[in-house]
Design an enzyme around this catalytic site. Structure first.
Site, short mmCIF file in Angstrom:
data_model
loop_
_atom_site.label_atom_id
_atom_site.label_comp_id
_atom_site.label_asym_id
_atom_site.label_seq_id
_atom_site.Cartn_x
_atom_site.Cartn_y
_atom_site.Cartn_z
N PHE A 175 10.37 8.98 6.95
CA PHE A 175 10.15 9.15 5.51
C PHE A 175 8.69 9.55 5.32
CE2 PHE A 175 8.67 7.11 1.50
CZ PHE A 175 9.40 7.87 0.62
N PRO B 267 -3.18 12.24 3.21
CA PRO B 267 -4.55 11.82 3.53
C PRO B 267 -5.54 12.13 2.42
CG PRO B 267 -3.95 13.79 4.80
CD PRO B 267 -2.71 13.34 4.08
N GLY C 231 -3.52 10.49 -3.73
CA GLY C 231 -2.81 9.24 -3.96
C GLY C 231 -1.31 9.44 -3.82
N ARG D 145 0.17 -30.68 21.75
CA ARG D 145 -1.28 -30.76 21.95
C ARG D 145 -1.80 -32.17 21.62
NH1 ARG D 145 -6.16 -29.61 24.07
NH2 ARG D 145 -7.79 -29.19 22.53
N HIS E 187 -3.24 -23.93 16.01
CA HIS E 187 -3.37 -23.64 17.44
C HIS E 187 -4.81 -23.75 17.95
CE1 HIS E 187 0.74 -22.15 17.20
NE2 HIS E 187 0.75 -22.06 18.52
N GLU F 221 4.80 0.20 2.19
CA GLU F 221 5.61 0.32 0.96
C GLU F 221 4.78 -0.03 -0.28
OE1 GLU F 221 8.44 1.49 1.78
OE2 GLU F 221 9.13 0.57 3.63
N THR G 68 0.43 -0.93 -1.72
CA THR G 68 -0.60 -1.97 -1.68
C THR G 68 -0.38 -2.97 -2.83
OG1 THR G 68 -1.99 -0.58 -3.07
CG2 THR G 68 -2.29 -0.38 -0.68
C1 LIG Z 1 1.72 1.34 10.21
C2 LIG Z 1 1.93 2.18 8.99
C3 LIG Z 1 3.14 2.82 8.79
C4 LIG Z 1 3.32 3.64 7.68
N1 LIG Z 1 4.49 4.35 7.56
C5 LIG Z 1 4.61 5.23 6.55
C6 LIG Z 1 5.76 6.09 6.49
O1 LIG Z 1 6.65 6.04 7.34
N2 LIG Z 1 5.84 6.99 5.47
C7 LIG Z 1 4.87 7.09 4.52
O2 LIG Z 1 5.01 7.91 3.63
N3 LIG Z 1 3.76 6.29 4.55
C8 LIG Z 1 3.62 5.38 5.55
N4 LIG Z 1 2.50 4.60 5.62
C9 LIG Z 1 1.49 4.72 4.61
C10 LIG Z 1 1.48 3.54 3.64
O3 LIG Z 1 2.66 3.53 2.86
C11 LIG Z 1 0.22 3.68 2.81
O4 LIG Z 1 -0.88 3.50 3.67
C12 LIG Z 1 0.16 2.69 1.66
O5 LIG Z 1 1.18 2.94 0.72
C13 LIG Z 1 -1.19 2.76 0.96
O6 LIG Z 1 -1.51 4.07 0.61
P1 LIG Z 1 -2.89 4.70 1.07
O7 LIG Z 1 -3.08 4.43 2.52
O8 LIG Z 1 -2.91 6.10 0.62
O9 LIG Z 1 -3.96 3.82 0.32
P2 LIG Z 1 -4.86 4.26 -0.90
O10 LIG Z 1 -3.99 4.78 -1.98
O11 LIG Z 1 -5.96 5.11 -0.41
O12 LIG Z 1 -5.42 2.85 -1.36
C14 LIG Z 1 -6.65 2.28 -0.91
C15 LIG Z 1 -6.99 1.15 -1.86
O13 LIG Z 1 -7.24 1.67 -3.17
C16 LIG Z 1 -6.33 1.11 -4.11
N5 LIG Z 1 -5.89 2.15 -5.04
C17 LIG Z 1 -5.54 3.42 -4.75
N6 LIG Z 1 -5.16 4.07 -5.85
C18 LIG Z 1 -5.25 3.19 -6.86
C19 LIG Z 1 -4.98 3.25 -8.25
N7 LIG Z 1 -4.52 4.35 -8.83
N8 LIG Z 1 -5.18 2.14 -8.99
C20 LIG Z 1 -5.65 1.00 -8.44
N9 LIG Z 1 -5.92 0.88 -7.13
C21 LIG Z 1 -5.72 1.95 -6.34
C22 LIG Z 1 -5.16 0.59 -3.27
O14 LIG Z 1 -4.45 -0.47 -3.91
C23 LIG Z 1 -5.86 0.13 -2.01
O15 LIG Z 1 -6.37 -1.16 -2.19
C24 LIG Z 1 2.30 3.76 6.71
C25 LIG Z 1 1.10 3.06 6.89
C26 LIG Z 1 0.89 2.31 8.01
C27 LIG Z 1 -0.43 1.62 8.19
#
Ligand SMILES: Cc1cc2nc3c(=O)[nH]c(=O)nc-3n(C[C@H](O)[C@H](O)[C@H](O)COP(=O)(O)OP(=O)(O)OC[C@H]3O[C@@H](n4cnc5c(N)ncnc54)[C@H](O)[C@@H]3O)c2cc1C
Length: 386
Positions: free
Chosen positions: A119, A124, A127, A264, A334, A359, A361
């Site tokens: 998915f 990068p 948002g 322990r 632990h 899914e 933050t």
């Molecule tokens: C191991 C792993 C597996 C993943 N697998 C998938 C996958 O299969 N498919 C996929 O699509 N994604 C995947 N992801 C991505 C993941 O869903 C995102 O990293 C996550 O949803 C956060 O988005 P971001 O990294 O862009 O964070 P950002 O949006 O950059 O957020 C950074 C911080 O800023 C805050 N923030 C950002 N925008 C706002 C706003 N508008 N208002 C308030 N606060 C804000 C956030 O809450 C957070 O605290 C994966 C990530 C990891 C680490």
């Protein structure tokens, strides 16, 4: 799946997880990669790739209440493998919105694990949601897609990537669609991201789409503009699934902590007699009970066909906070040895940190919860659910 079949099937899943898949934990932790050639046939033999695929298409057709125990058990044993399976199964949920032709074409292979899914939403440079910029333009029977995605689980082995992108930027949220991007699409490449804190094993790569060509017949559901709505609906279940993985890890580390507290001895007494240790254990069990109760409610609603944006976000958020607290307490129970790889606490502690991010933050979850209530949603009278 009918109840009688499930009662026979689920013990086999537990047996697979604890007596077979457990052999790969150390290897995956060391190498960072799941040995797919060995693991895929084992999961496929029990139909695990088709947990949410309807039985009429060769899947298991599990209800949410039947699938959740699978995730809980996998999370108790090893979150790296649950992360891999979860990414595929949650992506398969989107196929509910596929056309009959697409279902007939893809579901049977998905159910057998012959078609692996990913998915792809996160970008990068932008948002998540209407802020994405990956865009497809249609020319005849082909979409040409350009943009960047990253952190996309299973991008190394996915046969189809469920790609969320604009097909009409002028329509905002109603211009977003899901395209089923074939792995061999011209113009599509991926690079590894690597170096995860925990939940190791699956690849979470960066997708490069430079006029990547997707046949128009791979537009999910055959209608443009439904992608964000479909993704958000699928996310409701998926957030409950993440909360279930939080529960699995939390239950496992409580079990390990009870064992350790009993074994322990310091100053001639078991640490399980110490008030501080008992209070840690009590806090852990209370978090677990609260999460179990929330999940039971949310799962019952999902299996009745109800939409639960608020409950799903609450389960996801509370579950992530709870498992972070529980693993933190487990580490304290632990002591120093818990900080080493001699004890599984070290791994569970790292692994569950992803539950806060995956899914969505905390700010996303809280936004969804507050918006749903401000829009008028209210819980039913408590008595009516007893
Ligand atoms: C191991 C792993 C597996 C993943 N697998 C998938 C996958 O299969 N498919 C996929 O699509 N994604 C995947 N992801 C991505 C993941 O869903 C995102 O990293 C996550 O949803 C956060 O988005 P971001 O990294 O862009 O964070 P950002 O949006 O950059 O957020 C950074 C911080 O800023 C805050 N923030 C950002 N925008 C706002 C706003 N508008 N208002 C308030 N606060 C804000 C956030 O809450 C957070 O605290 C994966 C990530 C990891 C680490």
């Amino acid at each position: 799946m009918d109840d009688a079949t499930y009662r026979e099937w689920f013990p086999k899943v537990k047996d697979l997880i604890w007596n077979d898949l457990s052999q790969y934990v150390d290897q995956i932790e060391r190498e960072g990669h799941i040995p797919h050639d060995e693991v895929i046939p084992k999961l496929a033999a029990l139909g695990l790739y088709g947990c949410l695929v309807p039985e009429s298409y060769g899947g298991l057709g599990l209800s949410v209440g039947q699938y959740v125990p699978v995730l809980i058990e996998l999370s108790k044993m090893y979150a790296g493998l649950r992360g891999y399976l979860h990414a595929h199964v949650s992506a398969s949920k989107l196929l509910e919105f596929a056309t009959d032709e697409q279902k007939a074409r893809i579901y049977p292979g998905v159910a057998k694990g012959e078609i692996q899914l990913a998915f792809a939403l996160t970008e990068p440079d932008n948002g998540t949601g209407v802020d994405i910029t990956t865009t497809a333009r249609r020319e005849g029977d082909v979409y040409f897609v350009s943009g960047r995605k990253h952190l996309i689980s299973n991008c190394d082995i996915a046969d189809y990537l469920m790609l969320v992108c604009y097909t009409d930027r002028s329509r905002g949220a109603d211009g977003i669609s899901v395209l089923m991007l074939p792995k061999e699409a011209p113009g599509f490449t991926w690079d590894p991201v690597g170096g995860l804190m925990g939940c190791k094993g699956a690849e979470h790569g960066r997708l490069n789409l430079d006029d990547a060509q997707v046949p128009a017949e791979n537009l999910l559901g055959g209608v443009e503009g439904k992608g964000l709505a479909h993704a958000l609906e699928a996310l409701e279940e998926s957030r409950v699934f993440i909360a279930s993985t939080s529960l699995g890890t939390a239950e496992r580390v409580l079990e390990l902590s009870l064992d350790y507290a009993t074994e322990r001895v310091t100053f001639g007494k078991s640490i399980s007699t110490r008030e501080t240790v008992r209070s840690y254990l009590a806090e852990m069990a209370t978090d677990i009970f609260a999460l179990r109760s929330m999940l039971a409610d949310a799962i019952a609603k999902l299996d009745r066909g109800e939409r639960i944006p608020a409950e799903a976000a609450m389960c996801k958020q509370f579950g992530a906070e709870a498992v972070n607290r529980v693993t933190d307490r487990a580490l304290l129970v632990h002591g120093g040895i818990g900080y080493t790889t001699q004890r599984d606490i070290e791994r569970h502690y790292r692994d569950c940190r992803i539950n806060m991010i995956e899914e969505g933050t905390p700010s996303i979850q809280k936004t969804v919860i507050a918006r749903t209530f401000l829009d008028g949603y209210r819980f039913q009278d408590f008595g009516s659910q007893l």
